[in-house]
Scaffold this motif. Structure first.
Motif, mmCIF file in Angstrom:
data_model
loop_
_atom_site.group_PDB
_atom_site.id
_atom_site.type_symbol
_atom_site.label_atom_id
_atom_site.label_comp_id
_atom_site.label_asym_id
_atom_site.label_seq_id
_atom_site.Cartn_x
_atom_site.Cartn_y
_atom_site.Cartn_z
ATOM 1 N N ARG A 23 0.816 -1.216 0.000
ATOM 2 C CA ARG A 23 0.000 0.000 0.000
ATOM 3 C C ARG A 23 0.855 1.274 0.000
ATOM 4 O O ARG A 23 0.316 2.374 -0.091
ATOM 5 N N GLY A 24 2.161 1.125 0.109
ATOM 6 C CA GLY A 24 3.022 2.301 0.145
ATOM 7 C C GLY A 24 2.986 3.004 1.481
ATOM 8 O O GLY A 24 3.296 4.191 1.581
ATOM 9 N N HIS A 27 7.466 4.184 4.571
ATOM 10 C CA HIS A 27 8.558 4.942 3.966
ATOM 11 C C HIS A 27 9.871 4.668 4.693
ATOM 12 O O HIS A 27 10.926 4.591 4.083
ATOM 13 N N ILE A 274 -0.566 9.764 -10.089
ATOM 14 C CA ILE A 274 -0.563 9.355 -8.680
ATOM 15 C C ILE A 274 -1.828 8.616 -8.265
ATOM 16 O O ILE A 274 -1.957 8.214 -7.113
ATOM 17 N N GLN A 277 -1.228 5.169 -6.676
ATOM 18 C CA GLN A 277 -0.686 5.308 -5.321
ATOM 19 C C GLN A 277 -1.795 5.644 -4.325
ATOM 20 O O GLN A 277 -1.848 5.100 -3.214
ATOM 21 N N ARG A 280 -4.073 2.675 -3.549
ATOM 22 C CA ARG A 280 -3.471 1.732 -2.603
ATOM 23 C C ARG A 280 -3.533 2.257 -1.173
ATOM 24 O O ARG A 280 -3.845 1.515 -0.241
ATOM 25 N N ALA A 281 -3.234 3.545 -1.003
ATOM 26 C CA ALA A 281 -3.126 4.097 0.350
ATOM 27 C C ALA A 281 -4.465 4.382 1.000
ATOM 28 O O ALA A 281 -4.619 4.215 2.212
ATOM 29 N N GLU A 294 -5.456 0.624 -12.677
ATOM 30 C CA GLU A 294 -4.231 1.217 -13.213
ATOM 31 C C GLU A 294 -4.090 0.915 -14.701
ATOM 32 O O GLU A 294 -3.640 1.772 -15.474
#
Length: 432
Positions: A23-24, A27, A274, A277, A280-281, A294
């Motif tokens: 899921r990103g 970091h 984006i 991204q 996922r988040a 996507e």
């Protein structure tokens, strides 16, 4: 329309850690292998802190709330800390000192944020969320006890190297002792929660990494235990600009500050670069569905299928299905494919106020005059021609008479959407 995804973990992943990575949401972290093993085993207690420096949580906080929800779904026990103590100071900004809020204001905001947290985390079952407030253990603590029991474990040289502190030290304004000490207070929070609840993991934004590791280091020095931390990436737009109240572009979780319609439009307008991204988040869609979206963005970007799915899923999670459906209906009605009269007053006001062209008016204002005032036409004669050609409407009803007024046409006695052609719109507020 696609159904709202159930709030659950993706069964295609072997562990919640693997899903967080996909899921990103990671970091930076302490030992990744140790974290994967920890989160794949018996339930643990973890926490995330939210400082009441505003009357509402915002998009950056939502990142953490979703991470907490995923961990909770995996059986782990969340502690949601709303900082009645740290909120009186505020963590250091990279550029300038924070303005201190009144104690009464901070206490009021604590209750607001606690109520918001409970919208996103379950308070039932064995993994029920527990709300905690660091004012409960800092208020009774004397300065001498604080320095002896906590301050002795911190080294000034290490504290000076923290990113936020270093950037402020290099600035003309410098940093106050109060904000310099913030990392000590946050570290103490982790130690207190470790001792009281066995908490061994803290989550936060990657820009808080110095504060997160202050806690893990304090627990190691005071208790001889290795605790963990996860720093999630900051949420930015396609140009890399952070969303947040300090940047003046906060997206609030309170519907009174950012309406469900505005929230829906925020997600709908995200850049193709984006959107994957963000899916996922900020959604609970499975990987298989995100892969499809996507690919759809690559194959037919003009359809904006991924953005529409993102807007549906994220807005529903934040404000619920009913408010989201109203937002979708408003979006459709603005552009002629829906019924403006079916919208409630709040949603209609949000939709009207979102339009680039705006005007206030009296309830009997001439439509022709408003066409010119809003810039939909260059002159009154231009407006008469547009009306004669059938290209002008008020609330999706065509205007045939150049002498027509708003009288009897206002929705909820106040609002009107003035249109020239198919896509040129202006919002009219006759009650301002």
């Amino acid at each position: 329309m696609t159904e709202i995804a159930p709030i659950q973990l993706d069964p295609s992943f072997d562990s919640v850690w693997d899903e967080l990575v996909y899921r990103g949401s990671v970091h930076v972290s302490t030992d990744p292998e140790a974290l994967r093993e920890l989160l794949s085993g018996d339930p643990i207690t973890f926490y995330c802190g939210f400082d009441p420096t505003a009357p509402s949580l915002h998009l950056g906080n939502l990142t953490q709330l979703i991470i907490m929800r995923r961990l909770q779904l995996a059986g782990h026990r969340p502690l949601a800390l709303v900082g009645g103590s740290t909120g009186l100071i505020g963590d250091p900004k990279p550029t300038s000192e924070r303005q201190l809020n009144a104690r009464e204001t901070v206490a009021e905001w604590v209750t607001y944020l606690q109520a918001q947290v409970l919208r996103f985390l379950s308070d039932e079952g064995e993994s029920a969320v527990r709300l905690v407030n660091n004012l409960d253990w800092t208020a009774p603590l004397s300065t001498v006890d604080f320095l002896r029991e906590v301050g002795k474990h911190f080294r000034v040289g290490t504290m000076l190297k923290k990113d936020a502190v270093a950037s402020r030290m290099a600035s003309d304004e410098g940093i106050s002792y109060a904000e310099f000490s913030y990392q000590v207070l946050q570290g103490m929070d982790f130690l207190e929660l470790f001792r009281a609840y066995g908490c061994v993991l803290q989550t936060g934004g990657s820009d808080q990494w110095g504060n997160l590791t202050s806690g893990t280091e304090l627990i190691r020095k005071a208790e001889g235990v290795h605790a963990h931390a996860i720093g999630a990436p900051l949420i930015t737009d396609a140009d890399g600009r952070k969303f947040g109240k300090s940047e003046g572009n906060a997206v609030w979780l309170d519907a009174a500050l950012t309406t469900p319609y505005a929230m829906y439009q925020f997600w709908l307008n995200q850049d193709d670069a984006i959107v994957g991204q963000l899916l996922r988040a900020f959604t609970f869609l499975p990987k298989s569905r995100i892969d499809e979206l996507e690919q759809a963005t690559l194959d037919a970007p003009f359809r904006r299928e991924a953005q529409r799915e993102l807007a549906l899923q994220a807005t529903s999670f934040i404000h619920g299905a009913d408010a989201t459906q109203q937002a979708i209906a408003a979006s459709q009605a603005l552009f002629g494919s829906g019924d403006l009269t079916a919208l409630d007053a709040g949603t209609l006001e949000a939709a009207v106020s979102s339009l680039d062209k705006q005007a206030t008016a009296t309830p009997d204002a001439p439509v022709l005059q408003l066409l010119q005032e809003t810039g939909l036409v260059e002159s009154l004669s231009d407006g008469r021609r547009a009306i004669a050609q059938g290209g002008v409407s008020v609330n999706n009803e065509r205007i045939d008479d150049p002498a027509a007024t708003l009288d009897g046409r206002l929705l909820h006695g106040r609002f009107a959407v003035l249109r020239r052609g198919k896509k040129t719109l202006a919002g009219i507020d006759a009650g301002a």
